[in-house]
Design an enzyme around this catalytic site. Structure first.
Site, PDB file in Angstrom:
ATOM      1  N   VAL A  33       0.857  -1.177   0.000  1.00 54.20           N
ATOM      2  CA  VAL A  33       0.000   0.000   0.000  1.00 54.20           C
ATOM      3  C   VAL A  33       0.894   1.229   0.000  1.00 54.20           C
ATOM      4  O   VAL A  33       1.874   1.301   0.755  1.00 54.20           O
ATOM      5  CB  VAL A  33      -0.922   0.023   1.235  1.00 54.20           C
ATOM      6  CG1 VAL A  33      -1.776   1.300   1.239  1.00 54.20           C
ATOM      7  CG2 VAL A  33      -1.820  -1.206   1.263  1.00 54.20           C
ATOM      8  N   CYS A  34       0.583   2.184  -0.864  1.00 57.30           N
ATOM      9  CA  CYS A  34       1.283   3.466  -0.898  1.00 57.30           C
ATOM     10  C   CYS A  34       2.801   3.258  -1.051  1.00 57.30           C
ATOM     11  O   CYS A  34       3.244   2.606  -1.976  1.00 57.30           O
ATOM     12  CB  CYS A  34       0.922   4.278   0.343  1.00 57.30           C
ATOM     13  SG  CYS A  34       1.212   6.055   0.203  1.00 57.30           S
ATOM     14  N   GLY A  35       3.593   3.789  -0.133  1.00 52.43           N
ATOM     15  CA  GLY A  35       5.045   3.690  -0.239  1.00 52.43           C
ATOM     16  C   GLY A  35       5.620   2.319   0.030  1.00 52.43           C
ATOM     17  O   GLY A  35       6.834   2.127  -0.065  1.00 52.43           O
ATOM     18  N   THR A  93       2.327   3.263  -6.726  1.00 52.53           N
ATOM     19  CA  THR A  93       2.616   3.780  -5.399  1.00 52.53           C
ATOM     20  C   THR A  93       1.921   5.142  -5.290  1.00 52.53           C
ATOM     21  O   THR A  93       1.194   5.548  -6.200  1.00 52.53           O
ATOM     22  CB  THR A  93       4.133   3.908  -5.166  1.00 52.53           C
ATOM     23  OG1 THR A  93       4.385   4.204  -3.784  1.00 52.53           O
ATOM     24  CG2 THR A  93       4.763   4.991  -6.027  1.00 52.53           C
TER      25      THR A  93
END
Length: 229
Positions: free
Chosen positions: A131-133, A151
């Site tokens: 998730v995300c970074g 990302t």
């Protein structure tokens, strides 16, 4: 399906809690076919997030041999690069530098996490999700060469620079690698995991419970390449 969600110092709480709740509810809806736990590379411990000192407890150790899915969150902190501190904060010392997301993500490289994730990526029976970074953790560890991934929109260039094939999409399915974009994409990624692994009826039941409709098309490298729009 057993999912291990990884905690590391400076993690983003929403990257963890959003998919955890979705997947935990999926376990209830599936009669126990889905289980989820919080883990760390070091084993059971209190892990402090990057948001106001909020801590969560890892109840186990990250173990690719025990997991069907390993989910890696991003970090919470200042965006940008450490050298971009405003002039009035430039002399604030190392603590200010530590607040930056790239620094927090980079520190995972000094732990056992990259080696453990490398084992997971090498095992075709284990799906790695981010998730995300979280995808940047994999990228900085040299684990995304040639892989399609997404990302947070501010980190897409970093993915490309690390040899990944960055895709501007909410969720990207690259087989045994599934990545989510911004912070709230953890909800969509969790629901997609349930749909992919347990079926759409389980995912729909959880979607209704949380009153959340998944956003965007899940990107996969299938079908014809679209013409320019």
């Amino acid at each position: 399906m057993h999912i291990q969600i990884v905690l590391f110092d400076g993690f983003d709480p929403l990257d963890v809690v959003a998919p955890y709740e979705v997947l935990y509810a999926g376990g209830t809806a599936s009669g126990g076919a889905v289980t989820v736990e919080l883990v760390s590379a070091e084993g059971p411990r209190e892990v402090t997030s990057g948001t106001g000192g909020l801590a969560l407890r890892a109840t186990g150790a990250l173990d690719p041999e025990r997991a069907d899915v390993i989910l890696v969150p991003g970090a919470s902190g200042r965006v940008g690069e450490p050298g971009e501190l405003p002039e009035d904060e430039a002399g604030a010392g190392e603590r200010k530098q530590d607040d930056f997301v790239p620094v927090l993500l980079g520190r995972t490289l000094t732990t056992e996490l990259p080696a453990l994730l490398g084992r997971a990526m090498d095992d075709p029976d284990v799906t790695v999700a981010t998730v995300c970074g979280g995808s940047l953790v994999l990228a900085m560890a040299g684990l995304l060469e040639g892989r399609h991934a997404t990302t947070h929109h501010l980190g897409l260039d970093m993915l490309d620079a690390a040899g990944a094939r960055a895709v501007r999409a909410r969720v990207v399915d690259d087989g045994d690698l599934i990545t989510g974009a911004g912070v709230t994409s953890g909800l969509d990624l969790g629901l997609y995991l349930l749909e992919r692994e347990q079926g759409p009826r389980i995912a729909h039941a959880v979607e209704e419970l949380f009153a959340h409709e998944r956003r965007g098309t899940v990107w996969r490298a299938r079908g014809p390449v679209p013409a320019a729009l």
